[in-house]
Design a protein around this motif. Sequence first.
Motif, PDB file in Angstrom:
ATOM      1  N   ARG A 290       0.824  -1.209   0.000  1.00 60.02           N
ATOM      2  CA  ARG A 290       0.000   0.000   0.000  1.00 60.02           C
ATOM      3  C   ARG A 290       0.859   1.260   0.000  1.00 60.02           C
TER       4      ARG A 290
ATOM      5  N   LEU B 134       1.906   2.290  -3.401  1.00 58.03           N
ATOM      6  CA  LEU B 134       0.877   2.976  -4.176  1.00 58.03           C
ATOM      7  C   LEU B 134       0.672   4.407  -3.691  1.00 58.03           C
ATOM      8  N   VAL B 135       0.547   4.569  -2.384  1.00 61.26           N
ATOM      9  CA  VAL B 135       0.267   5.892  -1.820  1.00 61.26           C
ATOM     10  C   VAL B 135       1.406   6.864  -2.103  1.00 61.26           C
TER      11      VAL B 135
ATOM     12  N   ALA C  83      -3.478   2.526  -9.849  1.00 63.73           N
ATOM     13  CA  ALA C  83      -3.327   2.805  -8.420  1.00 63.73           C
ATOM     14  C   ALA C  83      -4.612   3.391  -7.848  1.00 63.73           C
TER      15      ALA C  83
ATOM     16  N   LEU D 165      -6.694   1.955  -4.713  1.00 67.40           N
ATOM     17  CA  LEU D 165      -6.804   2.756  -3.494  1.00 67.40           C
ATOM     18  C   LEU D 165      -8.220   3.254  -3.241  1.00 67.40           C
ATOM     19  N   ASP D 166      -9.147   2.836  -4.074  1.00 65.45           N
ATOM     20  CA  ASP D 166     -10.549   3.208  -3.877  1.00 65.45           C
ATOM     21  C   ASP D 166     -10.989   2.847  -2.451  1.00 65.45           C
ATOM     22  N   GLU D 167     -11.772   3.712  -1.835  1.00 70.92           N
ATOM     23  CA  GLU D 167     -12.135   3.535  -0.424  1.00 70.92           C
ATOM     24  C   GLU D 167     -12.859   2.222  -0.174  1.00 70.92           C
TER      25      GLU D 167
ATOM     26  N   ALA E 259     -10.393  -0.619  -0.403  1.00 68.21           N
ATOM     27  CA  ALA E 259      -9.532  -0.638   0.781  1.00 68.21           C
ATOM     28  C   ALA E 259     -10.253  -1.266   1.970  1.00 68.21           C
TER      29      ALA E 259
END
Length: 347
Positions: A235, A238-239, A288, A292-294, A297
């Motif tokens: 993660r 990606l972030v 990404a 990383l969609d809420e 996640a």
Amino acid sequence: MDEGAFGRAAQERAIAEVEVEMARLCELLAEGLAMGVDGGREMVGGAMSEFLVEFFGLVRAEGPRPGVREVITLPLLVHGAETGAPGPAMPVAVLHLLWWASARHLDDLTSAGAPAPAGAAAGGRVLTALAVGGQLPGRLIAGMPVGAAVRAALADELSRAWVDAVDGRLRVLAERAPNATCESVLRGYEGRTGAPYAMAAASAARLAGADDHRVAGWRAYGRAFGVLCRLADDRRDLVSGRHEGLAAGTATHLLVHLLAGLPPARRREALALHASARHSASARAEMAAWMLDEEVAESHAASVAPLAGRAHGLLDMLGGDPGCVRELHRAVEGTVGHLPGLPLAAA
């Protein structure tokens, strides 16, 4: 031992002491490999110093990279949980750090998305990594003031970690996103990242005089913690916008979880985008964003929550010095904190 006896300040001192020991070991290896030839000794020592600083960011003004604290403090805390004294496990902390310096460097050289050095440059980097990960740990174990049985057990833990980690890395290199499952990815993670953490925890327990049952428990905790670290690293990649996993085409657990929840048409779209991401920065950024969609996640966090619960549960079962066990729980919570949606408290 009170709660603050091995808190952040003590951990910073331990990290500094490990850096000093790393420099000493590199100097010894440089002398041995160069056989007294000043030019060769300078080359070997310089290469290793550059290698370690480049990878770990061991520059006091910046502090250690994320994850280095856990690499160093895990064996200290396990030894402390068994005996109340973290300090005697310092050689295991150094060994663990050396392992990661070597393995991650080799990882970079074998990554599908990494530029490949050629000729002498590639050979020098590979040989340096082998020296750091193989010869220095061997010297360290051979020089430890312990009995032959303990020394043999430590060497066995190191060998086990290398074999399991190579197996895990080969699984990662061979696995492709269209065919991967969440279970198969986790099996690779258990070797690639779980194995060295298992080695560090079990070695510290061996050094503390723990029996085989407790050593096995600490090995299991280290493996579970290592898998959580790998998930958090995925993660962070990606972030941070580095997108190294996407550039390498890696079938990460988060990616495979995303694919498993998509209807067929959207899955085909995602797979095409993932294939393009190896060569396109814009495709990497778009992929990404999907990952990383809420909602993704949250569902991913729910799927890996049992891993965090297992790590906490193993600590509760093993017990030991309360201060060190609390710090080990906090290490799990700190890692879980990089995975939104996971509970921070022990289950």
